[in-house]
Design a protein around this motif. Structure first.
Motif, mmCIF file in Angstrom:
data_model
loop_
_atom_site.group_PDB
_atom_site.id
_atom_site.type_symbol
_atom_site.label_atom_id
_atom_site.label_comp_id
_atom_site.label_asym_id
_atom_site.label_seq_id
_atom_site.Cartn_x
_atom_site.Cartn_y
_atom_site.Cartn_z
ATOM 1 N N GLY A 14 0.788 -1.222 0.000
ATOM 2 C CA GLY A 14 0.000 0.000 0.000
ATOM 3 C C GLY A 14 0.821 1.273 0.000
ATOM 4 N N MET A 15 2.143 1.171 -0.025
ATOM 5 C CA MET A 15 2.941 2.398 -0.041
ATOM 6 C C MET A 15 2.838 3.056 -1.407
ATOM 7 S SD MET A 15 7.016 1.554 -0.254
ATOM 8 C CE MET A 15 7.781 3.080 -0.663
ATOM 9 N N ALA A 16 2.979 4.373 -1.438
ATOM 10 C CA ALA A 16 2.918 5.108 -2.698
ATOM 11 C C ALA A 16 4.079 4.692 -3.595
ATOM 12 C CB ALA A 16 2.985 6.606 -2.415
ATOM 13 N N ARG A 17 3.805 4.660 -4.895
ATOM 14 C CA ARG A 17 4.856 4.313 -5.849
ATOM 15 C C ARG A 17 5.127 5.453 -6.818
ATOM 16 N NH1 ARG A 17 3.541 -1.363 -8.343
ATOM 17 N NH2 ARG A 17 1.827 -0.141 -9.129
ATOM 18 N N TYR A 20 0.764 11.061 -9.357
ATOM 19 C CA TYR A 20 0.082 11.075 -10.653
ATOM 20 C C TYR A 20 0.650 12.181 -11.549
ATOM 21 C CZ TYR A 20 -3.689 11.091 -14.060
ATOM 22 O OH TYR A 20 -4.412 11.030 -15.214
ATOM 23 N N ASN A 21 1.091 11.794 -12.712
ATOM 24 C CA ASN A 21 1.643 12.689 -13.735
ATOM 25 C C ASN A 21 2.899 13.444 -13.289
ATOM 26 O OD1 ASN A 21 -0.156 12.049 -15.772
ATOM 27 N ND2 ASN A 21 -1.615 13.647 -15.176
ATOM 28 N N ASP A 22 3.563 13.000 -12.231
ATOM 29 C CA ASP A 22 4.775 13.697 -11.775
ATOM 30 C C ASP A 22 5.693 12.740 -11.024
ATOM 31 O OD1 ASP A 22 6.648 15.606 -11.248
ATOM 32 O OD2 ASP A 22 5.276 17.005 -10.263
ATOM 33 N N HIS A 23 6.171 11.703 -11.700
ATOM 34 C CA HIS A 23 7.027 10.703 -11.057
ATOM 35 C C HIS A 23 8.356 11.320 -10.591
ATOM 36 C CE1 HIS A 23 8.199 6.724 -9.852
ATOM 37 N NE2 HIS A 23 9.327 6.830 -10.547
ATOM 38 N N LYS A 24 8.859 12.294 -11.342
ATOM 39 C CA LYS A 24 10.105 12.959 -10.948
ATOM 40 C C LYS A 24 9.948 13.618 -9.576
ATOM 41 C CE LYS A 24 13.378 16.499 -12.305
ATOM 42 N NZ LYS A 24 13.603 17.677 -13.106
ATOM 43 N N ARG A 25 8.833 14.272 -9.352
ATOM 44 C CA ARG A 25 8.582 14.905 -8.046
ATOM 45 C C ARG A 25 8.525 13.854 -6.939
ATOM 46 N NH1 ARG A 25 3.080 17.570 -6.059
ATOM 47 N NH2 ARG A 25 3.739 18.079 -3.949
ATOM 48 N N PHE A 26 7.901 12.709 -7.212
ATOM 49 C CA PHE A 26 7.845 11.624 -6.228
ATOM 50 C C PHE A 26 9.259 11.200 -5.832
ATOM 51 C CE2 PHE A 26 8.022 7.066 -5.342
ATOM 52 C CZ PHE A 26 7.174 6.989 -4.251
ATOM 53 N N GLU A 28 12.095 12.884 -6.150
ATOM 54 C CA GLU A 28 12.801 13.977 -5.465
ATOM 55 C C GLU A 28 12.315 14.173 -4.031
ATOM 56 O OE1 GLU A 28 12.132 17.257 -8.092
ATOM 57 O OE2 GLU A 28 13.736 16.638 -9.466
ATOM 58 N N THR A 29 11.024 13.977 -3.800
ATOM 59 C CA THR A 29 10.449 14.216 -2.482
ATOM 60 C C THR A 29 10.704 13.074 -1.511
ATOM 61 O OG1 THR A 29 8.702 15.557 -3.474
ATOM 62 C CG2 THR A 29 8.305 14.735 -1.242
ATOM 63 N N TYR A 30 10.510 11.842 -1.965
ATOM 64 C CA TYR A 30 10.507 10.704 -1.042
ATOM 65 C C TYR A 30 11.745 9.801 -1.102
ATOM 66 C CZ TYR A 30 5.702 12.127 -0.494
ATOM 67 O OH TYR A 30 4.572 12.866 -0.238
ATOM 68 N N LEU A 31 12.445 9.770 -2.218
ATOM 69 C CA LEU A 31 13.560 8.828 -2.340
ATOM 70 C C LEU A 31 14.938 9.484 -2.434
ATOM 71 C CD1 LEU A 31 11.856 6.254 -4.719
ATOM 72 C CD2 LEU A 31 12.105 6.129 -2.244
ATOM 73 N N THR A 32 15.012 10.696 -2.923
ATOM 74 C CA THR A 32 16.300 11.363 -3.085
ATOM 75 C C THR A 32 16.883 11.906 -1.775
ATOM 76 O OG1 THR A 32 15.690 11.936 -5.350
ATOM 77 C CG2 THR A 32 17.513 13.167 -4.375
ATOM 78 N N PRO A 33 16.075 12.464 -0.854
ATOM 79 C CA PRO A 33 16.681 13.063 0.354
ATOM 80 C C PRO A 33 17.551 12.101 1.156
ATOM 81 C CG PRO A 33 14.378 13.692 0.192
ATOM 82 C CD PRO A 33 14.626 12.656 -0.868
ATOM 83 N N TYR A 34 17.169 10.836 1.249
ATOM 84 C CA TYR A 34 17.911 9.830 2.011
ATOM 85 C C TYR A 34 18.025 8.580 1.146
ATOM 86 C CZ TYR A 34 16.726 13.050 5.743
ATOM 87 O OH TYR A 34 16.574 14.181 6.500
ATOM 88 N N PRO A 35 19.053 8.511 0.286
ATOM 89 C CA PRO A 35 19.184 7.388 -0.645
ATOM 90 C C PRO A 35 19.112 6.029 0.068
ATOM 91 C CG PRO A 35 20.779 9.092 -1.158
ATOM 92 C CD PRO A 35 20.134 9.482 0.144
ATOM 93 N N GLY A 36 18.301 5.143 -0.507
ATOM 94 C CA GLY A 36 18.120 3.816 0.066
ATOM 95 C C GLY A 36 16.987 3.743 1.071
ATOM 96 N N PHE A 37 16.355 4.885 1.357
ATOM 97 C CA PHE A 37 15.255 4.938 2.320
ATOM 98 C C PHE A 37 14.086 5.722 1.736
ATOM 99 C CE2 PHE A 37 19.068 4.456 4.812
ATOM 100 C CZ PHE A 37 18.712 3.510 5.763
ATOM 101 N N PHE A 38 12.891 5.417 2.221
ATOM 102 C CA PHE A 38 11.693 6.176 1.882
ATOM 103 C C PHE A 38 11.513 7.235 2.959
ATOM 104 C CE2 PHE A 38 7.174 7.115 2.141
ATOM 105 C CZ PHE A 38 6.838 7.319 0.817
#
Length: 147
Positions: A14-17, A20-26, A28-38
């Protein structure tokens, strides 16, 4: 005893993947700040015993007369008052101190233990916030509710 950003190392059902229409933002927001973590976007405090306490959204910022202030910072100060059982800080539009669509000033919602009047508690909380954070952070309105 440590505080920081709440990040999760493994996926869960059920986690977000995407956004909508902005995968790059997803990414940058959730995966880039702490690589290897959500990155959940939440702040957290962990005790020596290993208990976790969510401290609020790290991106929940109010702009008050050009000063950026986290709502969790104000709630933390207010929650240390003996008469306060729980609190929430929200913003509202202010004609003079707002910046366009930015919301400014604070409204504190408090659950009140017995022994204080609304007026005395509001005055004490404004003073406490002024001392611990700054005068500009003191709320215009304090709404007190009883348990």
């Amino acid at each position: 005893n440590v505080s920081g950003a709440l990040c999760i190392s493994q996926a869960w059902p059920g986690m977000a993947r995407t956004i909508y229409n902005d995968h790059k933002r997803f990414l940058e927001t959730y995966l880039t700040p702490y690589p290897g973590f959500f990155f959940t976007g939440d702040g957290v405090y962990r005790t020596r015993e290993g208990y976790y306490q969510l401290t609020g959204r790290l991106d929940d910022i109010i702009n008050i007369s050009g000063h950026r202030l986290g709502t969790a910072e104000v709630e933390d100060v207010v929650n240390h008052h003996v008469a306060v059982a729980e609190s929430a800080v929200i913003s509202y539009p202010h004609e003079i101190k707002g910046e366009g669509k930015m919301l400014s000033f604070l409204l504190a919602l408090l659950l009140l233990d017995s022994g204080y009047t609304q007026e005395t508690l509001a005055a004490e909380l404004r003073e406490l916030i002024s001392q611990k954070i700054a005068k500009y952070a003191a709320p215009d309105y304090v709404q007190v509710t009883h348990r």
